[in-house]
Design an enzyme around this catalytic site. Structure first.
Site, PDB file in Angstrom:
ATOM      1  N   ILE A  34    -109.747   1.039  17.094  1.00 44.78           N
ATOM      2  CA  ILE A  34    -110.543   1.854  16.598  1.00 44.78           C
ATOM      3  C   ILE A  34    -111.740   0.886  15.871  1.00 44.78           C
ATOM      4  O   ILE A  34    -113.021   1.195  15.922  1.00 44.78           O
ATOM      5  CB  ILE A  34    -110.072   2.887  15.410  1.00 44.78           C
ATOM      6  CG1 ILE A  34    -111.264   4.151  15.261  1.00 44.78           C
ATOM      7  CG2 ILE A  34    -109.927   2.028  13.958  1.00 44.78           C
ATOM      8  CD1 ILE A  34    -110.623   5.387  14.533  1.00 44.78           C
ATOM      9  N   HIS A 104     -96.977  -3.381  16.242  1.00 40.80           N
ATOM     10  CA  HIS A 104     -97.898  -3.557  17.135  1.00 40.80           C
ATOM     11  C   HIS A 104     -98.505  -4.983  17.644  1.00 40.80           C
ATOM     12  O   HIS A 104     -98.391  -5.698  16.562  1.00 40.80           O
ATOM     13  CB  HIS A 104     -99.165  -2.692  16.685  1.00 40.80           C
ATOM     14  CG  HIS A 104     -99.751  -2.999  15.500  1.00 40.80           C
ATOM     15  ND1 HIS A 104     -99.068  -2.506  14.086  1.00 40.80           N
ATOM     16  CD2 HIS A 104    -100.733  -3.889  14.996  1.00 40.80           C
ATOM     17  CE1 HIS A 104     -99.839  -2.913  13.134  1.00 40.80           C
ATOM     18  NE2 HIS A 104    -100.966  -3.825  13.577  1.00 40.80           N
TER      19      HIS A 104
HETATM   20  P1  5GP Z   1    -102.872  -4.666  11.663  1.00 43.66           P
HETATM   21  O1  5GP Z   1    -103.771  -5.360  10.399  1.00 43.66           O
HETATM   22  O2  5GP Z   1    -101.765  -3.745  10.643  1.00 43.66           O
HETATM   23  O3  5GP Z   1    -102.245  -5.618  12.124  1.00 43.66           O
HETATM   24  O4  5GP Z   1    -103.653  -4.104  12.462  1.00 43.66           O
HETATM   25  C1  5GP Z   1    -103.866  -2.668  12.380  1.00 43.66           C
HETATM   26  C2  5GP Z   1    -104.993  -2.114  13.468  1.00 43.66           C
HETATM   27  O5  5GP Z   1    -105.146  -0.854  13.692  1.00 43.66           O
HETATM   28  C3  5GP Z   1    -106.354  -2.609  13.146  1.00 43.66           C
HETATM   29  O6  5GP Z   1    -107.035  -3.597  14.041  1.00 43.66           O
HETATM   30  C4  5GP Z   1    -107.344  -1.381  13.027  1.00 43.66           C
HETATM   31  O7  5GP Z   1    -108.734  -1.376  13.355  1.00 43.66           O
HETATM   32  C5  5GP Z   1    -106.514  -0.441  13.686  1.00 43.66           C
HETATM   33  N1  5GP Z   1    -106.286   0.884  13.529  1.00 43.66           N
HETATM   34  C6  5GP Z   1    -106.182   1.371  12.246  1.00 43.66           C
HETATM   35  N2  5GP Z   1    -106.092   2.933  12.356  1.00 43.66           N
HETATM   36  C7  5GP Z   1    -106.505   3.202  13.724  1.00 43.66           C
HETATM   37  C8  5GP Z   1    -106.682   4.356  14.291  1.00 43.66           C
HETATM   38  O8  5GP Z   1    -106.679   5.412  13.818  1.00 43.66           O
HETATM   39  N3  5GP Z   1    -106.796   4.287  15.686  1.00 43.66           N
HETATM   40  C9  5GP Z   1    -106.911   3.122  16.496  1.00 43.66           C
HETATM   41  N4  5GP Z   1    -107.231   3.378  17.764  1.00 43.66           N
HETATM   42  N5  5GP Z   1    -106.655   2.109  15.594  1.00 43.66           N
HETATM   43  C10 5GP Z   1    -106.562   1.950  14.298  1.00 43.66           C
END
Ligand code: 5GP
Length: 120
Positions: A34, A104
């Site tokens: 997103i 992820h």
């Molecule tokens: P982390 O920091 O956990 O590795 O990455 C989480 C990722 O999830 C971030 O890059 C953030 O932009 C993405 N993200 C968070 N909420 C959403 C959402 O509702 N939809 C999508 N498509 N991505 C999300």
């Protein structure tokens, strides 16, 4: 850490929140981030309830882990990133900067991404 059924990716998997799907099969979903940090920024998640890479590689069967990472590579190739290259990131826990507690892998590409980690 136990799995939080209300994390945002669990809601995406249940169809409660929309996503821009890039790839889906019975075990894996991939969708556009997103808030993209690169021209291509896709998140690949297993459908099972795994908190992080630590959790996934400890608890999931080896076949599921192997299939997941083969799928990550297939998705990167399907996005046309294998020529120029790309980066995969799996943030784990607090020090890793993980925000969403569902495992992820980020696939980022489409430009030169620079250093892997900025100096603190
Ligand atoms: P982390 O920091 O956990 O590795 O990455 C989480 C990722 O999830 C971030 O890059 C953030 O932009 C993405 N993200 C968070 N909420 C959403 C959402 O509702 N939809 C999508 N498509 N991505 C999300």
């Amino acid at each position: 850490m136990s799995y939080d059924e209300n994390n945002i990716f669990a809601k995406i998997l249940r169809g409660e929140i929309p996503n821009d799907t890039v790839y889906e099969d019975d075990a894996v979903l991939a969708f556009n981030d997103i808030a993209p940090q690169a021209p291509v920024h896709v998140l690949v998640i297993p459908k099972g309830p795994y908190v992080s890479l630590d959790d996934f590689t400890r608890d999931a069967p080896a076949e599921e882990v192997g299939r997941f990472f083969k799928t990550v590579g297939e998705i990167a190739r399907s996005l046309g990133l294998d020529g120029g290259g790309f980066r995969t990131i799996a943030n784990t826990g607090a020090d890793g900067g993980q925000e969403v507690p569902h495992f992820h892998v980020h696939i980022c590409g489409g430009r030169r991404l620079g250093r892997m980690i900025a100096k603190a």
